[in-house]
Design an enzyme around this catalytic site. Structure first.
Site, short mmCIF file in Angstrom:
data_model
loop_
_atom_site.label_atom_id
_atom_site.label_comp_id
_atom_site.label_asym_id
_atom_site.label_seq_id
_atom_site.Cartn_x
_atom_site.Cartn_y
_atom_site.Cartn_z
N VAL A 1 0.86 -1.18 0.00
CA VAL A 1 0.00 0.00 0.00
C VAL A 1 0.90 1.24 0.00
CG1 VAL A 1 -1.88 1.22 1.15
CG2 VAL A 1 -1.74 -1.28 1.28
N ASP B 1 -11.56 -11.93 5.99
CA ASP B 1 -10.20 -11.60 6.44
C ASP B 1 -10.26 -10.39 7.37
OD1 ASP B 1 -7.53 -12.02 6.65
OD2 ASP B 1 -6.99 -10.93 4.83
#
EC number: 2.7.11.1
Length: 821
Positions: free
Chosen positions: A565, A676
């Site tokens: 990211v 998740d």
């Protein structure tokens, strides 16, 4: 001809094959009649024709049939007991529909009535080819069976028609008794009585080996069959092969449990035996106790069935929606691991994954404990395997329902004809030849034909001047079919056919002829053809498809199991760009990625990270979202000074934010399961508002949690069923929320003293949970424990969690002089 104590409705047995029988008919022809006395013709006087007259009062029996008394009770060794009869009867003559196939009473054969006073039945002679002829001679109703003398002038013998009939009856009766006994393991000599005593069936104990053999051969257990301790269900060995290859007197009708325990699991991996053993199976003892608790807590039988079905389903892999094929890989992995411990004989309580036959057996065993009327029938609505099984429960005296143990646990279905038809009650003998299965060709020509017409029609549509979408009208017609006809084809694995596949031949020819006359409206070579997936998902033509060149990538701010990211600048705004680690996608994977992007695009909620667009061109597949300055909740909770910065009320508000965001996802149509959920996937803005992210990519995750290279993929937050690689639903997210709430309450890292493999073993297989501090708010502790319930269906929903957290937030008083920095 009634036989005391026995049934009289047995059909006659045919010994000879059809090509041995020749019929000569004058007048109205009667069909074939196969004699069974050809091998015994030497027992009669040669050259003499024995005659018997059928009067209205009875028969004049042939002297060779014995003296007075009932002819059927004569003890003649050359009839039923002679080995020549048994040796001459081929197994290929057997049939599942009756005692023996091609009986002389089946088909169109009309047997002469015994009360015909004037009918004279002459004796039967046998030529050298063991054939015979039937013919009408004389006038009236006289039926004469003409004797064919031996061409060499040899001896001929004869038996009356009544003797042959009686002999056939006795022989077939003996064989029927033997086959029925083999198939049902009947210990009761009167098991053929038409009305059995139900009380006797309930009280008569059956040995484990007897019931195991019955289930092995038939695949069925009735309401009155109680599964005893020591029962075992075999799979991987055919009963017919076992019967042919061993001596039944020495090895038994079924392999003994001792011999199975001695088998090395590495020799034949397909052989398995699931045993019911209450003494040496602690997990089954636990189920035994839980079933008693369910029986006591439920009021109606339907509630008991529902709770019992959900218990079994969740214990054996959970529900599956698309069919039982989803369970097969997990089952193979589970049974292979158990065979390394137990070899071939595996206790039923140790199964963490089970197919329909295992679930049906466990349901039957547990139902017997609480006297719930239950039977096992062959067949399953979720699979087509030969060993498939289902459970039916009886309500009252005249109603029974099929219990769903696979797709919708606890749902009651009306039993169909497959479960209540003749196949569910017929006797399936191990002495019967297995039914051959059709051999499928290696190449499916039907699929090739569909592909051919699909490709041909796609050319027609691309070059059709009436197509104003330049090649994409084909796809719109396929996926927007209101009739749903193409959907049925797609479910069968054949894909969707274009609408023209259903055209009459002349229309198809007309469409193909238009190719020559149609102008070429295809886009030029230099112009890229629009991406089908982009058009289908609506990503082209708006600002959701972001060119990679528009992004100014800056520093790295995080890493996850899918990639890295980065903070980036896009048209003057700060955004977060998640660059996917796996870029070498096939076309199908790219389309799946775009479908996930389309789902994220439609989500709008204050506790969901705002999706801004995506880079859809490899090798830069990326997700672009809003940028949240405080980073992940995981980093915020575990940095120094977190307790001073985050008071109790703020942390409870953060938990409430997570519950609101997840409740929004779970209430979408269709529901979105995060799969998740963990603190690294929760982002915090400058006002400490928590937002859920990374929920749309979990289906793209090809690797397991153990192969992850960052903390984002660790199993600390995963539910036990996920760690066991079992099917899961939205309740796995609830378990993960419980870990996050524990994290917020304690400010500790979950399972910080264990590595990932130890967490999998502790949580997934040893039912361990994080330790809740004693000084924790009891109401918060109760929410955490509810989220960690081993049975997913017992965990609360996020709407319930929000209702429980709301008063806790109001009661918590914030400290003075708090500033939101």
């Amino acid at each position: 001809m009634e036989m005391p104590g026995r049934r009289s409705n047995y059909t006659l047995l045919s010994q000879f094959s059809d090509d041995q029988v020749s019929v000569s008919v004058t007048g109205a022809p009667p069909p074939h009649y196969d004699s069974l006395s050809s091998e015994n013709r030497s027992n009669h006087n040669s050259g003499n024709t024995g005659k018997a007259k059928a009067e209205r009062g009875g028969f004049d029996w042939d002297p060779s049939g014995g003296g007075g008394g009932d002819h059927r009770l004569n003890n003649q060794p050359n009839r039923v007991g002679n080995n020549m009869y048994a040796s001459s009867l081929g197994l290929q003559r057997q049939s599942s529909g009756s005692s023996f196939g091609e009986s002389s009473l089946s088909g169109d054969y009309y047997m002469p009535t015994l009360s015909a006073a004037a009918n004279e039945i002459e004796s039967v002679g046998f030529p050298q080819d063991d054939g015979f002829r039937l013919g009408f001679g004389g006038g009236g109703g006289d039926l004469r069976i003409q004797m064919a003398a031996d061409s060499a002038g040899g001896s001929s013998s004869g038996k009356s028609w009544a003797q042959q009939t009686e002999e056939s009856y006795q022989l077939q009766l003996a064989l029927a008794l033997r086959l029925s006994s083999e198939a049902t393991c009947a210990d009761d000599p009167n098991f053929l009585d038409p009305v059995p005593d139900e009380s006797a069936l309930r009280t008569s104990p059956s040995s484990a080996e007897t019931v195991s053999h019955r289930f092995w051969v038939n695949g069925c257990l009735s309401y009155y069959d109680k599964v005893p301790d020591g029962f075992y269900m075999m799979n991987g060995l055919d009963p017919y092969i076992w019967t042919l290859c061993i001596d039944l007197h020495e090895s038994g009708r079924i392999p003994s449990i001792e011999s199975l325990r001695a088998v090395d699991s590495g020799v034949d991996s397909s052989l398995e035996a699931i045993i019911v053993d209450r003494r040496s199976d602690p997990a089954f003892k636990e189920l035994h106790n839980r079933v008693h608790d369910i029986s006591c807590s439920c009021i109606t039988t339907k509630e008991v069935v529902d709770q019992l079905a959900k218990l079994i389903c969740n214990r054996m892999g959970g529900p599956v929606i698309m069919g039982e094929d989803e369970l097969v890989p997990m089952w193979k992995e589970c049974i292979d691991g158990l065979k390394e411990i137990f070899k071939v004989v595996v206790p039923i309580g140790s199964l963490s994954v089970g197919l329909c036959r295992h679930r049906a057996l466990l349901f039957k065993v547990l139902a017997d404990i609480i006297d719930l009327p239950c039977r096992i029938a062959k067949g399953c609505k979720y699979c087509n395997r030969d060993d498939a099984a289902s459970c039916l429960v009886r309500f009252g005296l005249d109603r029974e329902y099929l219990v769903d143990l696979v797709g919708k646990p606890g749902h009651l279905w009306e039993p169909d004809s497959l479960l209540n038809g003749p196949s569910s009650i017929s006797i399936s003998s191990p002495l019967r030849f297995p039914r051959p299965k059709p051999v499928e060709p290696a190449v499916d020509f039907r699929l090739l034909a569909k592909q051919y017409f699909s490709d041909s029609q796609s050319l027609n549509l691309v070059f059709d001047p009436a197509s104003d979408d330049m090649g994409f009208s084909m796809f719109h017609r396929q996926y927007d079919n209101p009739g749903g006809e193409n959907d049925a084809l797609a479910e069968n694995g054949g894909g969707s056919l274009p609408p023209s596949a259903n055209m009459p031949p002349q229309n198809m020819m007309r469409a193909s002829n238009q190719i020559e006359a149609a102008p070429m409206n295809a886009p030029p070579i230099s112009q890229p053809v629009p991406n089908r997936a982009n058009r289908e998902l609506g990503l082209d033509g708006d600002d959701m498809d972001i060119p990679w060149c528009d992004l100014n990538i800056k520093e790295k701010i995080g890493a996850g199991s899918f990639g890295t990211v980065h903070r980036a600048e896009w048209h003057g705004s700060d955004v977060a760009v998640k660059i996917l680690m796996e870029q070498d996608f096939h076309a199908e994977r790219v389309n799946e990625f775009l479908r996930e992007v389309a789902i994220m695009k439609r989500l709008r909620h204050p506790n969901i990270v705002l999706f801004m667009g995506a880079v859809t061109q490899p090798p830069n597949l990326s997700i672009v979202t809003e940028y949240l300055s405080r980073g992940s909740l995981y980093r915020l909770l575990h940095k120094s000074g977190a307790r001073e910065q985050l008071d109790e009320r703020r942390r409870l508000s953060m938990a409430y934010d997570v519950a609101k965001g997840m409740n929004y996802l779970h209430n979408r149509n269709p529901p979105i399961v995060h799969r998740d959920l963990k603190s690294p996937n929760l982002l915090v803005d400058k006002k400490y508002t928590v937002k859920v992210c990374d929920f749309g990519l979990s289906r793209l995750k090809a690797s397991t949690f153990l192969s992850s290279k960052s903390a984002a993929g660790t199993p600390e937050w995963m539910a036990p069923e996920v760690l066991r690689d079992e099917p899961s639903n939205e309740k796995s997210d609830v378990y993960s929320f419980g870990v996050i709430l524990w994290e917020l309450a304690t400010l500790q890292q979950p399972w910080g003293n264990l590595n990932p493999a130890q967490v999998v073993a502790a949580v997934g297989f040893k039912c361990k949970r994080l330790e809740i501090p004693r000084n924790l708010n009891p109401q918060v502790a109760a929410i955490i424990e509810g989220c960690w319930t081993n049975e997913p269906w017992k965990r609360p929903s996020f709407a319930t969690i929000m209702d429980l957290l709301r008063p806790l937030i109001k009661s918590a008083v914030p400290p003075p002089n708090r500033s939101d920095l």
